[in-house]
Design a protein around this motif. Structure first.
Motif, PDB file in Angstrom:
ATOM      1  N   ALA A 107       0.829  -1.204   0.000  1.00  0.00           N
ATOM      2  CA  ALA A 107       0.000   0.000   0.000  1.00  0.00           C
ATOM      3  C   ALA A 107       0.864   1.255   0.000  1.00  0.00           C
ATOM      4  O   ALA A 107       0.529   2.256  -0.649  1.00  0.00           O
ATOM      5  CB  ALA A 107      -0.924  -0.009   1.210  1.00  0.00           C
ATOM      6  N   SER A 111       0.803   4.320  -2.722  1.00  0.00           N
ATOM      7  CA  SER A 111       0.597   5.701  -2.293  1.00  0.00           C
ATOM      8  C   SER A 111       1.772   6.593  -2.673  1.00  0.00           C
ATOM      9  O   SER A 111       1.592   7.756  -3.046  1.00  0.00           O
ATOM     10  CB  SER A 111       0.382   5.749  -0.786  1.00  0.00           C
ATOM     11  N   THR A 233      -4.856   2.142   3.232  1.00  0.00           N
ATOM     12  CA  THR A 233      -3.393   2.066   3.250  1.00  0.00           C
ATOM     13  C   THR A 233      -2.885   1.460   4.552  1.00  0.00           C
ATOM     14  O   THR A 233      -2.055   0.541   4.541  1.00  0.00           O
ATOM     15  CB  THR A 233      -2.787   3.464   3.059  1.00  0.00           C
ATOM     16  N   THR A 257      -4.157  -0.618  -4.274  1.00  0.00           N
ATOM     17  CA  THR A 257      -3.649  -1.287  -3.072  1.00  0.00           C
ATOM     18  C   THR A 257      -4.151  -2.722  -2.987  1.00  0.00           C
ATOM     19  O   THR A 257      -3.390  -3.644  -2.630  1.00  0.00           O
ATOM     20  CB  THR A 257      -4.064  -0.500  -1.824  1.00  0.00           C
ATOM     21  N   ARG A 261      -1.593  -5.885  -2.938  1.00  0.00           N
ATOM     22  CA  ARG A 261      -1.551  -6.879  -1.856  1.00  0.00           C
ATOM     23  C   ARG A 261      -1.756  -8.292  -2.402  1.00  0.00           C
ATOM     24  O   ARG A 261      -1.172  -9.251  -1.886  1.00  0.00           O
ATOM     25  CB  ARG A 261      -2.598  -6.532  -0.802  1.00  0.00           C
TER      26      ARG A 261
END
Length: 302
Positions: A107, A111, A233, A257, A261
């Motif tokens: 995450a 970002s 996040t 995200t 993952r």
């Protein structure tokens, strides 16, 4: 001129200045290609020509970019992954079935590149139209305005690929990608796609602005920061109150995200949601690119 040979294909003998500079600067030793040939090359490769221009400009701040690309993931991993992660492990234990560092690392990659594309698609775009007017000279050449827009985006994407690769290597060094390097490497294209899904529409919007105001500051404070804080996040989106979860649903960061993952540690994700996440990011990217090309064309042709 050879009889019967079109004028635009006639080779132009290098003048004294070019001859003194050396023939290695010419497309053909001792000769320069005709104007028509150069124009056709520019029209065919204009995106890459302008991307090269932007990348050459980035050399002026190469070391800040490098330090940022290496230093930021290290700080994030130590401060948030290990420091905050220790507190989370002591309190809640595993998150999403893995330790907190593994949970938060992909995450943070997503970002980080979104924040980078925000910086590249706001003030530099306005500078191209207003302050430095770097877009106007290429637009006066055989390059199309759409090629200028795409060239800028391509150059930024190349930077983001390298930045994402560095972040991924840091993840591997910290043991935050348990799915192995072959699968976890997919976090790189996922991160770049997420950044493009946000950056292309932002580029189109920035190109509509003729005067600087508070717009970019508002985007940073009321769009980018909420995505960073409320798009899953640091914790699963499901733990947020229902009236805040919509921020994640409409945010490219959350969709990216979730995909990151999946690549990094095999987070559970249904095929339907996989399609939803990819479709959302691709739709924003394509829509943003088309809008940017349209706005650049309107502004640089008037």
């Amino acid at each position: 001129m050879t009889e019967g040979q079109p004028a635009e294909e006639q080779p132009v003998t290098a003048g004294p200045a070019l001859a003194d500079a050396g023939t290695d600067l010419l497309a053909f030793p001792g000769r320069a290609p005709a104007h028509g040939v150069m124009a056709r090359r520019a029209r065919a490769r204009g995106v890459w020509y302008y991307a090269e221009t932007v990348l050459r400009g980035m050399r002026a701040y190469f070391w800040p970019i490098l330090i940022y690309s290496v230093g930021q993931p290290l700080v994030y991993m130590v401060a948030l992954g290990i420091g905050l992660g220790t507190l989370v492990q002591q309190g809640a234990g595993a998150v999403d079935g893995v330790d907190y560092l593994t949970f938060v690392a992909p995450a943070l990659l997503v970002s980080t590149v979104v924040m980078s594309v925000t910086a590249e698609m706001t003030y530099p775009v306005m500078a191209g139209f207003k302050w430095q007017r770097l877009y106007h000279a290429p637009a006066a050449s055989p390059l199309e305005p759409g090629q200028v827009a795409m060239g800028h985006l391509v150059a930024v994407v190349i930077r983001l690929v390298l930045q994402s690769l560095v972040f991924w290597l840091v993840m591997l060094a910290f043991g935050a990608a348990p799915s192995g390097w072959a699968q976890s490497l997919l976090v790189v294209p996922v991160g770049v796609l997420t950044a493009t899904a946000f950056g292309a529409p932002l580029q189109a919007y920035a190109a509509t602005l003729r005067d600087e105001g508070l717009q970019f500051a508002f985007i940073q404070r009321f769009v980018v920061m909420p995505m960073f804080l409320f798009a899953g996040t640091f914790f699963p989106l499901s733990v947020l109150p229902g009236y805040l979860q919509w921020i994640g649903w409409i945010s490219p960061v959350w969709h990216g995200t979730e995909l990151a993952r999946l690549a990094s540690y095999g987070a559970p994700l249904s095929p339907v949601m996989l399609v939803v996440h990819l479709g959302f990011l691709l739709a924003l990217t394509v829509g943003g690119v088309l809008a940017a090309v349209r706005v650049y064309t309107r502004r640089l042709h008037t």
